[in-house]
Motif scaffolding. Structure first.
Motif, PDB file in Angstrom:
ATOM      1  N   ARG A  44       7.544  18.384 -14.418  1.00 26.14           N
ATOM      2  CA  ARG A  44       8.959  18.674 -14.656  1.00 26.14           C
ATOM      3  C   ARG A  44       9.710  19.045 -13.390  1.00 26.14           C
ATOM      4  NH1 ARG A  44      10.347  18.893 -20.093  1.00 26.14           N
ATOM      5  NH2 ARG A  44       8.532  18.666 -21.419  1.00 26.14           N
TER       6      ARG A  44
ATOM      7  N   LEU B  97      12.011  17.138 -10.418  1.00 25.92           N
ATOM      8  CA  LEU B  97      12.695  15.877 -10.105  1.00 25.92           C
ATOM      9  C   LEU B  97      13.046  15.838  -8.620  1.00 25.92           C
ATOM     10  CD1 LEU B  97      15.153  15.621 -13.154  1.00 25.92           C
ATOM     11  CD2 LEU B  97      12.977  14.415 -12.819  1.00 25.92           C
TER      12      LEU B  97
ATOM     13  N   ASP C  15      14.117  19.491  -7.698  1.00 23.87           N
ATOM     14  CA  ASP C  15      14.888  20.151  -8.747  1.00 23.87           C
ATOM     15  C   ASP C  15      13.968  20.592  -9.879  1.00 23.87           C
ATOM     16  OD1 ASP C  15      16.766  21.001 -10.567  1.00 23.87           O
ATOM     17  OD2 ASP C  15      17.388  18.967 -11.135  1.00 23.87           O
TER      18      ASP C  15
ATOM     19  N   SER D 161      14.964  22.455 -12.457  1.00 25.68           N
ATOM     20  CA  SER D 161      15.698  22.851 -13.667  1.00 25.68           C
ATOM     21  C   SER D 161      15.096  22.281 -14.960  1.00 25.68           C
ATOM     22  CB  SER D 161      17.200  22.552 -13.549  1.00 25.68           C
ATOM     23  OG  SER D 161      17.449  21.206 -13.302  1.00 25.68           O
ATOM     24  N   PRO D 162      14.483  21.082 -14.954  1.00 26.18           N
ATOM     25  CA  PRO D 162      13.834  20.628 -16.198  1.00 26.18           C
ATOM     26  C   PRO D 162      12.673  21.531 -16.626  1.00 26.18           C
ATOM     27  CG  PRO D 162      14.221  18.781 -14.718  1.00 26.18           C
ATOM     28  CD  PRO D 162      14.470  20.044 -13.917  1.00 26.18           C
TER      29      PRO D 162
ATOM     30  N   ALA E 110      14.142  24.612 -18.227  1.00 28.41           N
ATOM     31  CA  ALA E 110      14.808  24.300 -19.500  1.00 28.41           C
ATOM     32  C   ALA E 110      13.838  24.095 -20.657  1.00 28.41           C
ATOM     33  CB  ALA E 110      15.680  23.044 -19.331  1.00 28.41           C
ATOM     34  N   ASP E 111      12.565  23.907 -20.342  1.00 24.47           N
ATOM     35  CA  ASP E 111      11.565  23.657 -21.386  1.00 24.47           C
ATOM     36  C   ASP E 111      10.797  24.938 -21.696  1.00 24.47           C
ATOM     37  OD1 ASP E 111       9.961  21.585 -22.984  1.00 24.47           O
ATOM     38  OD2 ASP E 111       8.412  22.663 -21.861  1.00 24.47           O
TER      39      ASP E 111
ATOM     40  N   SER F 264       6.921  25.111 -21.089  1.00 27.01           N
ATOM     41  CA  SER F 264       6.587  25.033 -19.668  1.00 27.01           C
ATOM     42  C   SER F 264       6.963  26.330 -18.964  1.00 27.01           C
ATOM     43  CB  SER F 264       7.329  23.860 -19.006  1.00 27.01           C
ATOM     44  OG  SER F 264       7.029  22.664 -19.666  1.00 27.01           O
TER      45      SER F 264
END
Ligand code: PRP
Ligand code: HPA
Length: 175
Positions: free
Chosen positions: A11, A13, A27, A29-30, A33-34, A37
């Motif tokens: 996760r 990027l 990045d 941020s994913p 956001a999960d 994780s």
């Protein structure tokens, strides 16, 4: 271990030319956001250090705050903000430093730590190490004892670890 490293690897990027030409920005941020994780990486950090091994968490503005708050809550300790210049309201200690993509000043409240309090410093990414080196200096000048520096992602090709004067650095994932 490997499973926690994979949470980060899966996760992150790569963003070319952010915030300036030639930098490939990682990045996370994913990952934040999960929910699974995020919980997984916080638990992974706690498992690495073990309960009772630090007295307070110092989080570096801004993305370090997200991790520091969750980790401190999970560990049952407090959190101290290390902030960009001009944000803290009382007497501060200041350190200027260079980033992969610029220059900045970090500050901490002069009375943020009890003498010899064991401080775990937290950030999202270790890149050139400028931010981490400045933070270690601030925490020590403020009377804390840095017991470790922990990041989700270490960009080893930028050599940040070398600037931390032998302090233990832990990265969930190194690239
Ligand atoms: C990034 C990152 C680390 C630092 C790493 O923060 O979150 O704090 O840079 O770089 P370095 O190892 O080369 O010092 P940034 O200054 O972009 O601030 P932000 O978290 O407020 O976006
Ligand atoms: N991603 C996030 N933070 C950073 C980076 C990056 O690639 N480089 C320096 N700080």
């Amino acid at each position: 271990g490997d499973a926690v490293a994979r949470l980060v690897a899966d996760r992150v990027l790569d963003v070319p030319d952010f915030p300036q030409a030639g930098v490939v920005f990682k990045d996370l941020s994913p990952l934040f956001a999960d929910g699974e994780s995020f919980r997984g990486v916080i638990d992974g950090i706690l498992e690495h250090y073990g309960r009772g091994s630090f007295d307070v968490v110092a989080g570096i503005e801004a993305r370090g705050f997200v991790i520091a708050a969750a980790l401190a809550y999970a560990a049952g300790v407090g959190v101290v903000p290390v902030r960009k210049a001009g944000k803290l309201p009382r007497e501060v200690l200041s350190a200027s430093y260079e980033l992969e993509y610029g220059e900045a000043v970090l500050e901490v409240h002069a009375d943020a730590f009890v003498a010899n309090q064991r401080v775990l410093v937290v950030d999202d990414v270790l890149a050139t190490g400028g931010t981490a080196e400045a933070t270690l200096g601030l925490v020590e000048r403020a009377g804390g004892t840095v017991v470790g520096f922990t990041v989700l992602l270490e960009l080893a090709f930028l050599g940040g670890r070398k600037r931390l004067a032998g302090r233990p650095v832990h990265a969930l994932l190194t690239v």
